[in-house]
Design a protein around this motif. Structure first.
Motif, short mmCIF file in Angstrom:
data_model
loop_
_atom_site.label_atom_id
_atom_site.label_comp_id
_atom_site.label_asym_id
_atom_site.label_seq_id
_atom_site.Cartn_x
_atom_site.Cartn_y
_atom_site.Cartn_z
N ARG A 139 44.35 35.38 44.69
CA ARG A 139 43.24 35.65 43.78
C ARG A 139 43.73 35.77 42.33
NH1 ARG A 139 39.89 39.77 41.51
NH2 ARG A 139 41.50 41.33 41.92
N VAL A 175 38.44 31.84 46.85
CA VAL A 175 39.80 31.87 47.39
C VAL A 175 39.76 31.94 48.92
CG1 VAL A 175 41.91 33.24 47.56
CG2 VAL A 175 40.85 32.84 45.32
N ARG A 218 36.84 35.96 44.83
CA ARG A 218 37.20 36.33 46.20
C ARG A 218 36.63 35.33 47.20
NH1 ARG A 218 39.63 41.13 46.85
NH2 ARG A 218 39.58 42.59 45.09
#
Length: 223
Positions: free
Chosen positions: A71, A54, A51
């Motif tokens: 993701r 990204v 997370r």
């Protein structure tokens, strides 16, 4: 109590896995018609997982529309390219050889899912050398909860006091303390610029893997 084993966190402690993460992030930006991202910015958030990487790579928050698709793309790419550029940190091979010559066991306790961790260990020739690999798949609570380390100790047949845990995140040190292990924090890993491993309360702090050799010698001599 005599030291009998050393457990390592994987990313940023035992292995420099960031080059694979960076390559995937850059490939994704290229695929989406974007110029390369700042490599250091990606490395700085590796410990935050997919997370965080990204989010930094595309400059969007996790709640943004389309984030989950990115993701998923990231994780799919990583599944296929998780051990292309990843390597032991400089000096770590000597450390592992010292541990093995000293008839100690060593293993890995990582928050990385087993579907990535196992292939990486195999491809780098570490699976047959490691005495234990514990991932989130094997427990109900990941680090900083001590469950992962307690399971590793159980698999090794050792008391936590006989085990040294080495990590590059506050969660590692918290888990080690909660489990009753001795702890070492490393500064060479994926440390956020605003963080300081010397403030985590570890039993020792090292700036290079080879500094572990002196700590191990001291621990063995003082037993």
């Amino acid at each position: 109590m005599r030291l009998r084993a050393v457990l390592f966190d994987m990313d940023g402690t035992l292995l420099d896995t960031a080059p694979d993460f960076v390559a995937i992030c850059q490939a994704m930006r290229e695929a989406h018609g974007m110029p390369p991202a700042n490599e250091q910015a990606i490395r700085d958030v590796v410990s935050g997982g997919a997370r965080a990487m990204v989010s930094v790579t595309f400059g969007i928050p996790a709640e943004a529309e389309g984030f989950e698709a990115l993701r998923t793309e990231f994780l799919d790419r990583y599944q296929d390219h998780c051990a292309v550029h990843s390597r032991l940190f400089d000096g770590m091979e000597q450390v592992l050889s010292d541990i093995e010559r000293g008839r100690l066991s060593w293993g890995v306790a990582t928050n990385k899912p087993v579907r990535y961790a196992e292939p990486i260990m195999r491809q780098l020739g570490l699976a047959e050398r490691s005495a234990v690999l514990v991932c989130p798949d094997h427990v109900t609570r990941s680090k900083p909860d001590p469950e992962m380390l307690l399971l590793a100790c159980k698999k090794l047949g050792l008391a936590p006091q006989e085990v040294l845990f080495v990590g590059d995140d506050l969660r590692d040190i918290e888990a080690g303390h909660a489990a009753g292990c001795r702890t070492v924090a490393v500064t060479y890993g994926y440390i956020h610029p605003e963080d300081n491993p010397r403030n985590w309360g570890a039993d020792a702090v090292i700036d290079h893997p080879l500094e572990l050799r002196a700590l191990l010698d001291q621990a063995l001599c003082n037993c």
